[in-house]
Design a protein around this motif. Structure first.
Motif, mmCIF file in Angstrom:
data_model
loop_
_atom_site.group_PDB
_atom_site.id
_atom_site.type_symbol
_atom_site.label_atom_id
_atom_site.label_comp_id
_atom_site.label_asym_id
_atom_site.label_seq_id
_atom_site.Cartn_x
_atom_site.Cartn_y
_atom_site.Cartn_z
ATOM 1 N N LYS A 59 0.825 -1.211 0.000
ATOM 2 C CA LYS A 59 0.000 0.000 0.000
ATOM 3 C C LYS A 59 0.862 1.265 0.000
ATOM 4 O O LYS A 59 0.405 2.330 -0.374
ATOM 5 C CB LYS A 59 -0.911 0.038 1.238
ATOM 6 N N TYR A 60 2.110 1.097 0.460
ATOM 7 C CA TYR A 60 3.039 2.224 0.524
ATOM 8 C C TYR A 60 4.411 1.737 0.094
ATOM 9 O O TYR A 60 4.862 0.670 0.527
ATOM 10 C CB TYR A 60 3.097 2.778 1.951
ATOM 11 N N VAL A 61 5.066 2.498 -0.767
ATOM 12 C CA VAL A 61 6.420 2.182 -1.208
ATOM 13 C C VAL A 61 7.345 3.235 -0.616
ATOM 14 O O VAL A 61 7.269 4.420 -0.968
ATOM 15 C CB VAL A 61 6.524 2.173 -2.745
ATOM 16 N N GLY A 62 8.180 2.827 0.313
ATOM 17 C CA GLY A 62 9.066 3.762 0.986
ATOM 18 C C GLY A 62 9.831 3.057 2.081
ATOM 19 O O GLY A 62 9.744 1.823 2.229
ATOM 20 N N PRO A 63 10.596 3.795 2.876
ATOM 21 C CA PRO A 63 11.421 3.187 3.935
ATOM 22 C C PRO A 63 10.570 2.429 4.957
ATOM 23 O O PRO A 63 9.617 2.976 5.516
ATOM 24 C CB PRO A 63 12.111 4.391 4.581
ATOM 25 N N VAL A 85 5.377 17.027 2.070
ATOM 26 C CA VAL A 85 4.863 17.895 1.017
ATOM 27 C C VAL A 85 3.601 17.259 0.432
ATOM 28 O O VAL A 85 3.365 16.059 0.606
ATOM 29 C CB VAL A 85 5.919 18.123 -0.091
ATOM 30 N N PRO A 86 2.763 18.038 -0.246
ATOM 31 C CA PRO A 86 1.557 17.469 -0.843
ATOM 32 C C PRO A 86 1.901 16.304 -1.780
ATOM 33 O O PRO A 86 2.874 16.362 -2.528
ATOM 34 C CB PRO A 86 0.958 18.648 -1.617
ATOM 35 N N GLY A 87 1.094 15.264 -1.707
ATOM 36 C CA GLY A 87 1.265 14.137 -2.613
ATOM 37 C C GLY A 87 2.209 13.066 -2.136
ATOM 38 O O GLY A 87 2.613 12.196 -2.926
ATOM 39 N N THR A 88 2.570 13.056 -0.844
ATOM 40 C CA THR A 88 3.472 12.025 -0.335
ATOM 41 C C THR A 88 2.722 10.902 0.384
ATOM 42 O O THR A 88 3.299 10.180 1.196
ATOM 43 C CB THR A 88 4.522 12.638 0.608
ATOM 44 N N ALA A 89 1.448 10.753 0.103
ATOM 45 C CA ALA A 89 0.621 9.623 0.567
ATOM 46 C C ALA A 89 0.301 9.675 2.059
ATOM 47 O O ALA A 89 0.053 8.650 2.677
ATOM 48 C CB ALA A 89 1.296 8.288 0.227
ATOM 49 N N LYS A 90 0.255 10.862 2.638
ATOM 50 C CA LYS A 90 -0.062 10.977 4.063
ATOM 51 C C LYS A 90 -1.477 10.477 4.340
ATOM 52 O O LYS A 90 -1.693 9.690 5.268
ATOM 53 C CB LYS A 90 0.092 12.433 4.510
ATOM 54 N N ASN A 202 4.068 20.183 4.697
ATOM 55 C CA ASN A 202 5.216 21.067 4.948
ATOM 56 C C ASN A 202 4.955 22.474 4.442
ATOM 57 O O ASN A 202 5.381 23.461 5.035
ATOM 58 C CB ASN A 202 6.469 20.518 4.252
ATOM 59 N N ARG A 203 4.263 22.575 3.308
ATOM 60 C CA ARG A 203 4.040 23.882 2.693
ATOM 61 C C ARG A 203 3.028 24.722 3.458
ATOM 62 O O ARG A 203 2.854 25.896 3.184
ATOM 63 C CB ARG A 203 3.587 23.705 1.248
ATOM 64 N N ASP A 204 2.335 24.098 4.417
ATOM 65 C CA ASP A 204 1.383 24.845 5.238
ATOM 66 C C ASP A 204 2.027 25.426 6.486
ATOM 67 O O ASP A 204 1.355 26.006 7.324
ATOM 68 C CB ASP A 204 0.223 23.942 5.666
ATOM 69 N N LYS A 205 3.342 25.245 6.641
ATOM 70 C CA LYS A 205 3.992 25.739 7.837
ATOM 71 C C LYS A 205 3.768 27.244 7.971
ATOM 72 O O LYS A 205 4.031 28.007 7.054
ATOM 73 C CB LYS A 205 5.499 25.438 7.787
ATOM 74 N N GLY A 206 3.288 27.630 9.122
ATOM 75 C CA GLY A 206 3.033 29.043 9.346
ATOM 76 C C GLY A 206 1.599 29.446 9.077
ATOM 77 O O GLY A 206 1.190 30.534 9.449
ATOM 78 N N VAL A 207 0.784 28.587 8.433
ATOM 79 C CA VAL A 207 -0.628 28.916 8.235
ATOM 80 C C VAL A 207 -1.304 28.994 9.590
ATOM 81 O O VAL A 207 -1.837 30.018 9.986
ATOM 82 C CB VAL A 207 -1.314 27.874 7.320
ATOM 83 N N PRO A 224 8.687 11.111 2.892
ATOM 84 C CA PRO A 224 9.427 11.780 1.816
ATOM 85 C C PRO A 224 8.843 11.474 0.446
ATOM 86 O O PRO A 224 8.025 10.559 0.280
ATOM 87 C CB PRO A 224 10.820 11.169 1.937
ATOM 88 N N LEU A 225 9.272 12.245 -0.537
ATOM 89 C CA LEU A 225 8.990 11.903 -1.920
ATOM 90 C C LEU A 225 9.790 10.649 -2.277
ATOM 91 O O LEU A 225 10.809 10.356 -1.642
ATOM 92 C CB LEU A 225 9.389 13.056 -2.843
ATOM 93 N N PRO A 226 9.362 9.879 -3.277
ATOM 94 C CA PRO A 226 10.109 8.665 -3.652
ATOM 95 C C PRO A 226 11.564 8.975 -3.961
ATOM 96 O O PRO A 226 11.879 9.958 -4.629
ATOM 97 C CB PRO A 226 9.363 8.177 -4.898
ATOM 98 N N ASP A 227 12.455 8.115 -3.477
ATOM 99 C CA ASP A 227 13.891 8.332 -3.637
ATOM 100 C C ASP A 227 14.340 8.251 -5.088
ATOM 101 O O ASP A 227 15.182 9.015 -5.541
ATOM 102 C CB ASP A 227 14.687 7.306 -2.819
ATOM 103 N N SER A 228 13.786 7.301 -5.826
ATOM 104 C CA SER A 228 14.257 7.035 -7.183
ATOM 105 C C SER A 228 13.111 7.094 -8.172
ATOM 106 O O SER A 228 11.934 6.969 -7.807
ATOM 107 C CB SER A 228 14.925 5.657 -7.253
ATOM 108 N N ALA A 229 13.491 7.251 -9.438
ATOM 109 C CA ALA A 229 12.481 7.252 -10.493
ATOM 110 C C ALA A 229 11.772 5.905 -10.568
ATOM 111 O O ALA A 229 10.558 5.836 -10.798
ATOM 112 C CB ALA A 229 13.135 7.580 -11.832
#
Length: 361
Positions: A59-63, A85-90, A202-207, A224-229
């Motif tokens: 369901k999730y590809v990452g560390p 960041v937006p789109g990192t499957a949170k 992350n981009r909402d920091k300070g909102v 994080p965003l995916p490490d590799s293509a």
């Protein structure tokens, strides 16, 4: 309603067979009111093969360690904050964690600038309140109160978009594990198994930045965003295939070459450099996340299915990429045209995509 009769089934519906197989094979210790052990929850998220041969899809590809830390946090008295960041499957991860642990991913509060304290604590059925006065029957439970009463996980999306004074209503819930209801002279105490998964960008920091008192109640895991293509291509390919099936778009239309093309464009514009590292490019204002790449390809599949020959081609994805990149009609358009001329135009096998991009620009 069954998973087959709705457009987007909840995780616990869509993957009911996998969850049942994991529960049957799970012999490890489970925290109170958990459907699966922490080990089995991680296997459900990351995928694997059970001793009986059942294949658990990732369901999730990452560390792996990130997911282990997230699951271990939920087994303690600290809440979990998924940051990225937006789109990192949170949201995706929070849904599947809730499905695996509580068997219910629907106890959700969507955070916005207009989210009120009642959405987090409780509200009232005002018709009954006026007619009968404050009573248990007139109380409208929030998803968090419901989760506390039943010992389940609650989810809170976009925590930093919620006004600071409303955020602080979480402090008593997370520290004391109780929710006072002074109108009734009572309180709801959380049962074992209750916890909260919140997400924030992350981009909402300070909102509406979290107070130090509230931040201490969370353990933060940064996705994080995916490490590799290759990892990003794998994620996008799997989700596009799932969405294509759900939307009854032909799976064979999802050409791997086009998936790689979209991922390549997004990664290069995101990083500000081409894959080979030789050419610097300007980055547009948008995030160009993995989630947006999935959306671009799903839209391309719809074009190929309904207005083409059923095979995903460069001109089917070009429109979606243009829309994802050009958020600012002036600055982003100039960046996109420069990328087309300096990178795409010179790349072997990309002539059709270059022409499609030029037509749209």
């Amino acid at each position: 309603m069954t998973a087959a009769t709705v457009l987007r089934p909840h995780a616990e519906q869509d993957h009911a067979a996998e969850l049942a197989a994991l529960a049957a094979a799970d012999e490890r210790a489970k925290p109170p009111n958990w459907n699966l052990s922490p080990w089995a929850v991680v296997e459900y998220l990351l995928g694997g093969t059970l001793p009986d041969g059942t294949v658990i899809t990732p369901k999730y590809v990452g560390p792996r360690r990130l997911i282990e830390v997230a699951v271990a946090t939920l087994a303690t008295d600290r809440a979990l904050l998924l940051l990225g960041v937006p789109g990192t499957a949170k949201t995706w991860v929070s849904e599947h964690l809730s499905a695996a642990i509580s068997g219910d991913s629907t106890l959700l509060v969507q955070g916005t600038a207009g989210t009120s304290e009642e959405s987090i604590r409780y509200g009232w059925n005002y018709a009954r309140l006026i007619a009968e006065g404050p009573s248990a029957a007139a109380l409208v439970e929030s998803p968090l109160l419901h989760a506390m009463r039943d010992g389940k996980l609650a989810r809170l999306e976009e925590l930093t978009r919620i006004p600071a004074d409303v955020q602080d209503s979480l402090i008593t819930i997370l520290s004391e594990k109780t929710l006072p209801i002074p109108e009734l002279g009572t309180e709801v105490q959380a049962r074992p198994g209750f916890n909260l998964i919140a997400t924030a960008n992350n981009r909402d920091k300070g909102v509406n930045e979290l107070s130090s008192a509230l931040r201490r109640r969370f353990n933060t895991v940064v996705l994080p965003l995916p490490d590799s293509a290759e990892a990003e291509v794998e994620i996008v390919s799997r989700r596009v295939a799932e969405l294509g099936t759900s939307l009854q778009l032909p799976a064979e239309a999802a050409e791997l070459s086009e998936i790689r093309r979209v991922v390549t464009v997004f990664r290069e514009l995101r990083s500000g450099r081409t894959e080979d590292g030789r050419t610097a490019v300007k980055s547009p204002s948008g995030t160009l996340s993995t989630a947006e790449a999935i959306s671009v390809l799903t839209g391309g599949l719809a074009l190929a299915t309904h207005f083409g020959d059923g095979v995903l081609r460069p001109h089917d994805v070009a429109a979606g990429i243009h829309g994802a990149v050009v958020k600012d009609p002036v600055a982003d358009r100039a960046i996109w045209i420069e990328y087309l001329e300096t990178v795409v135009r010179e790349r072997d096998g990309w002539a059709d995509f270059y022409r499609a991009g030029q037509e749209l620009s």
